[in-house]
Design a protein around this motif. Structure first.
Motif, PDB file in Angstrom:
ATOM      1  N   LYS A  72       6.666  -3.060  -6.420  1.00 49.96           N
ATOM      2  CA  LYS A  72       7.329  -2.016  -7.201  1.00 49.96           C
ATOM      3  C   LYS A  72       7.254  -2.275  -8.706  1.00 49.96           C
ATOM      4  N   ASN A  73       7.061  -3.525  -9.076  1.00 53.96           N
ATOM      5  CA  ASN A  73       7.043  -3.854 -10.505  1.00 53.96           C
ATOM      6  C   ASN A  73       5.641  -3.862 -11.098  1.00 53.96           C
TER       7      ASN A  73
ATOM      8  N   LEU B 295       0.832  -1.197   0.000  1.00 56.61           N
ATOM      9  CA  LEU B 295       0.000   0.000   0.000  1.00 56.61           C
ATOM     10  C   LEU B 295       0.869   1.251   0.000  1.00 56.61           C
ATOM     11  N   GLU B 296       1.947   1.240   0.761  1.00 56.12           N
ATOM     12  CA  GLU B 296       2.817   2.404   0.805  1.00 56.12           C
ATOM     13  C   GLU B 296       3.395   2.713  -0.578  1.00 56.12           C
ATOM     14  N   HIS B 297       3.711   1.680  -1.339  1.00 59.41           N
ATOM     15  CA  HIS B 297       4.265   1.919  -2.670  1.00 59.41           C
ATOM     16  C   HIS B 297       3.177   2.386  -3.644  1.00 59.41           C
ATOM     17  N   VAL B 298       1.960   1.835  -3.498  1.00 68.30           N
ATOM     18  CA  VAL B 298       0.870   2.192  -4.416  1.00 68.30           C
ATOM     19  C   VAL B 298       0.499   3.663  -4.254  1.00 68.30           C
ATOM     20  N   LYS B 299       0.677   4.210  -3.074  1.00 65.19           N
ATOM     21  CA  LYS B 299       0.352   5.619  -2.856  1.00 65.19           C
ATOM     22  C   LYS B 299       1.171   6.538  -3.759  1.00 65.19           C
ATOM     23  N   ASP B 300       2.339   6.062  -4.180  1.00 62.90           N
ATOM     24  CA  ASP B 300       3.175   6.860  -5.085  1.00 62.90           C
ATOM     25  C   ASP B 300       3.134   6.334  -6.526  1.00 62.90           C
ATOM     26  N   LEU B 301       2.092   5.532  -6.808  1.00 63.58           N
ATOM     27  CA  LEU B 301       2.052   4.842  -8.088  1.00 63.58           C
ATOM     28  C   LEU B 301       1.378   5.653  -9.189  1.00 63.58           C
ATOM     29  N   GLY B 302       0.577   6.671  -8.821  1.00 63.85           N
ATOM     30  CA  GLY B 302      -0.251   7.369  -9.798  1.00 63.85           C
ATOM     31  C   GLY B 302       0.520   7.921 -10.972  1.00 63.85           C
ATOM     32  N   GLN B 303       1.629   8.606 -10.715  1.00 62.33           N
ATOM     33  CA  GLN B 303       2.407   9.224 -11.789  1.00 62.33           C
ATOM     34  C   GLN B 303       2.885   8.182 -12.790  1.00 62.33           C
TER      35      GLN B 303
ATOM     36  N   ILE C 179       1.575  -4.441 -15.455  1.00 57.95           N
ATOM     37  CA  ILE C 179       0.340  -4.020 -16.126  1.00 57.95           C
ATOM     38  C   ILE C 179       0.600  -3.775 -17.605  1.00 57.95           C
ATOM     39  N   LYS C 180       1.722  -3.141 -17.921  1.00 60.13           N
ATOM     40  CA  LYS C 180       2.045  -2.862 -19.325  1.00 60.13           C
ATOM     41  C   LYS C 180       2.185  -4.165 -20.125  1.00 60.13           C
ATOM     42  N   GLY C 181       2.900  -5.116 -19.543  1.00 61.47           N
ATOM     43  CA  GLY C 181       3.074  -6.387 -20.245  1.00 61.47           C
ATOM     44  C   GLY C 181       1.762  -7.130 -20.416  1.00 61.47           C
ATOM     45  N   ALA C 182       0.931  -7.154 -19.360  1.00 61.04           N
ATOM     46  CA  ALA C 182      -0.351  -7.860 -19.439  1.00 61.04           C
ATOM     47  C   ALA C 182      -1.273  -7.185 -20.437  1.00 61.04           C
TER      48      ALA C 182
END
Length: 779
Positions: free
Chosen positions: A359-360, A151-159, A365-368
């Motif tokens: 982190k990956n 969750l901590e990493h997803v919070k910075d995932l938007g960009q 998502i891009k590959g899928a």
């Protein structure tokens, strides 16, 4: 010359095609042209007047085209409805994405089919991916305690997510939702304090337990996405599996709340490190009401979490397909196998392995997405009963042709591909419709289907025709009599004929009239229907089509039709119950002959002619010794002598010279036999394919004995007689000697057994005076 050759080739191909398809017409109850064309796709009707013979049933008008032509029906008198394909709407495929109109990725859009039952038709379906097609991505995250670091990493995932999507399309939106599990035992601790703070760490910020919460509807604003996700806190539950399917179901069916756009590629990215609960698990918590697949969301929360069971995998797959949503399961390595099994049951889905802190996830998502978007899978919805659809991909990287889906892989944006769609209707129907579409794409093709089950023979509509004695009209070559008249040519007037004679003609072997299964009308049986709704048939209604042999509890194995108690199999099947595919693989000998030419292959087994034995009809224990049986033929073929000398070529046609044949032999043996002249012949027999079929080769010229020596024979005879006489005399002498010897031995034995008594003779008197000679010295 080339044109002529091509024309002849086309004629041969057409003729071969007819032979392959029109050699089967399985008929049951045929009373009209309509009954005929419903019997099978290759049954045609002859409407020619006087085609049937006297007393012959009108059902003989129904047969294959070749059979009717052979029996004298003219080509212009043969009726056979054909398929018709009518394209109603065919917008061209879009070249690029424009703002003023919806992109077209599938063509045609509407098509109307009018088919003959059982006769397939094929049309082309084209597809082209539009560059920059809009994408809606819904990030659905597991917020159980084990996902704290993620969750901590997803919070910075938007960009990063927006940048990745913008590389794909300029029209991207992202939404967010979260789930844990049902807040009842045994899934969640129901202690009031634990419900408010289910995390074990007292210092940890933790939100109250919940099932599924919709956090953010689709938006193109990355700041809003980051703000909403930042507000999220971790939660917790008791058991390892989570309520993933509850969340996926609501995200799929609550489209207006999620914000799915009509024309977009819809993706759900499910991130979790645990398995999932499914239908039936709710019983552990006393939840018995099955999931109904409807939306129950108020203020962003799933309101039926405590009263409705988890959905089944099948329900989730159906709703995802119905709403054109493609799931991407981003899971940890520990549960990868579980979600790969789930992905096999959900069309157009992908599975990727998360790193320990997610982190990956962007690269995943891009590959899928690339794999999903480059794989085009065409399928159908709402297919009517008794309708079959078969897809044949026409692309560089195609999957196998199939009757459920057609697949093209590695399809680039802007690349046009095609599918051949083959549709077959197996029964009569009117105005049925179904849709064909690529999975995950909104574009559809609507197919309207009707069948032609009636004949249009273009007959005059009068009711007085000379062929029918002016007492009825002609319909497709058959008389349709006016009221009060019956018979093949309306020749019988009801109540005016010899009733007894007419009824006698409806009795088989003087038995029951029409076997008790029909009515005798003008000397002909009109059969009743069976209990199942079909009809009895036959000259005396002696046949029905419900009592044939079954295979795997299916009449005629599902590979044929029952006709008068016997299965008529489709071309690729055989056997008493159509249980076997037509194949001679199991009947072939090592030299590639079928049953050695001495039997027929049935159900991959040889049925040998009398005398020969399975499995390959190579041996015949009861057959005569070929060396003796073929000796007379060897003598007449090789030396022009013997019993077959006068008709050798006829009597010995199955024994041939070794230089005149080039076939496989089954076995061979050398024979040494004496012919009619007393000569020895050494020859070789090779048993060929076929019954009593041999190839002969004389290995050595016959060996005949020398003529007899008369002098030697006479001299030998006299010497033999003399010798025999001497031997007889010696034998007699020996017998006499043996007899005398036996008598002498008997005498000797008796002598030894004699006893002599010792006594004085009373008549003997001793001397009274004894005088001694003085001169006797005793010498």
């Amino acid at each position: 010359m080339k044109l002529c050759l091509m024309f002849l080739l086309l004629l041969l191909m057409e003729r071969n095609g007819l032979c392959q398809h029109e050699d089967i017409c399985v008929k049951s109850v045929i009373n009209s042209c309509s009954d005929c064309i419903r019997s099978g796709p290759y049954c045609v009707w002859c409407k020619q007047l006087n085609f049937t013979k006297a007393g012959e049933q009108e059902a003989t008008r129904c047969d294959t085209r070749a059979q009717l032509r052979a029996r004298g029906c003219r080509m212009d008198e043969i009726t056979s409805p054909q398929n018709n394909v009518d394209v109603l709407d065919e917008k061209p495929l879009s070249v690029s994405l424009t703002s003023d109109q919806q992109p077209v990725q599938l063509s045609p859009q509407k098509i109307s089919l009018r088919l003959r039952p059982g006769l397939s038709t094929t049309f082309k379906l084209s597809f082209k991916r539009v560059q920059g097609y809009p994408v809606d991505l819904y990030y659905l995250m597991d917020l159980s305690y084990s996902m704290k670091d993620d969750l901590e990493h997803v919070k910075d995932l938007g960009q990063d997510l927006f940048e990745a999507l913008n590389n794909i399309t300029a029209h991207a939106q992202i939404g967010f939702g979260a789930f844990v599990d049902k807040t009842v035992l045994p899934y969640t601790n129901t202690n009031e304090n634990k419900l408010q703070k289910p995390c074990d760490d007292n210092n940890q910020q933790c939100q109250a337990a919940f099932g599924y919460r919709h956090v953010l509807s689709m938006t193109a604003k990355k700041e809003e996405f980051k703000r909403k996700v930042t507000e999220q806190l971790i939660s917790g539950n008791l058991d390892s599996p989570e309520g993933s399917l509850d969340a996926v179901m609501q995200a799929a069916v609550c489209g207006d709340r999620i914000g799915w756009r009509d024309n977009s590629t819809r993706l759900i990215v499910l991130t979790t490190d645990a398995g999932f609960h499914m239908a039936g698990d709710g019983k552990l918590a006393g939840i018995l009401e099955p999931n109904d697949g409807r939306c129950y969301m108020e203020n962003g929360l799933y309101t039926r979490s405590l009263t409705m069971d988890y959905p089944s995998v099948g329900q989730v797959a159906t709703q995802l397909e119905k709403n054109n949503i493609q799931p991407i399961f981003a899971v940890t390595e520990e549960v990868e196998t579980v979600y790969k099994q789930l992905s096999k049951m959900i069309p157009k889905s992908e599975v990727g392995v998360l790193s320990l802190d997610s982190k990956n996830v962007v690269q995943l998502i891009k590959g899928a997405y690339n794999r999903l978007s480059s794989k085009v899978t065409v399928t159908h919805d709402n297919l009517p009963d008794h309708v079959r659809v078969f897809y044949t991909p026409k692309c560089e990287h195609s999957g196998p042709a199939g009757d459920v889906t057609g697949v093209c892989d590695n399809v680039r944006a802007g690349q046009e591909i095609a599918f051949d769609v083959t549709v077959t209707a197996d029964s009569c129907m009117r105005d049925k419709a179904f849709t064909i579409r690529p999975l995950g794409i909104k574009d559809t093709l609507t197919v309207t289907l009707s069948t032609t089950c009636e004949c249009d023979c273009k007959d005059p509509q009068d009711n007085s025709h000379p062929h029918c004695k002016n007492k009825g009209g002609v319909r497709c070559g058959i008389c349709r009599c006016n009221e009060g008249f019956v018979g093949q040519f309306c020749e019988c007037s009801i109540g005016e004929q010899d009733e007894h004679a007419l009824r006698a003609s409806c009795q088989r072997h003087n038995g029951t009239e029409c076997e008790g299964r029909g009515d005798c009308v003008c000397g002909r049986c009109q059969c009743h229907s069976t209990e199942s709704g079909s009809s009895y048939h036959g000259d005396f209604c002696q046949c029905d089509d419900e009592h044939c042999e079954k295979y795997q509890n299916t009449l005629c194995g599902g590979n044929g039709k029952c006709n008068c108690g016997k299965c008529d199999c489709v071309p690729d099947y055989e056997g008493s119950a159509c249980q076997c595919r037509v194949s001679d693989t199991g009947c072939r000998t090592p030299n590639n002959t079928v049953c050695s030419g001495r039997g027929a292959c049935r159900c991959s087994r040889c049925q040998c002619i009398e005398g020969y034995q399975p499995p390959l009809c190579q041996e015949c224990p009861s057959c005569p010794n070929p060396c003796q049986a073929k000796l007379d033929c060897i003598e007449c073929l090789g030396f022009e002598s013997g019993v077959f000398k006068q008709n050798c070529s006829v009597a010995c046609k199955k024994v041939i010279d070794h230089e005149m044949v080039d076939e496989f032999s089954i076995s061979s043996k050398e024979c040494l036999q004496k012919d009619t002249a007393g000569c020895w012949i050494l020859f070789k027999l090779e048993q060929m394919v076929g019954e009593d079929h041999y190839k002969a080769e004389i290995l050595r010229h016959r060996d005949c004995p020398a003529p007899p020596n008369i002098t030697a024979i006479i001299g030998g005879s006299i010497a033999s007689v003399a010798l025999i006489g001497i031997l007889l005399l010696m034998l007699i002498k020996l017998l006499i000697y043996m007899k005398d010897l036996k008598e002498y031995q008997k005498f000797e034995n008796e002598k030894k057994q004699s006893k002599w008594a010792e006594a004085d003779n009373p008549l003997f008197q001793n001397a009274t005076t004894t005088v001694a000679n003085p001169t006797f010295t005793g010498e």
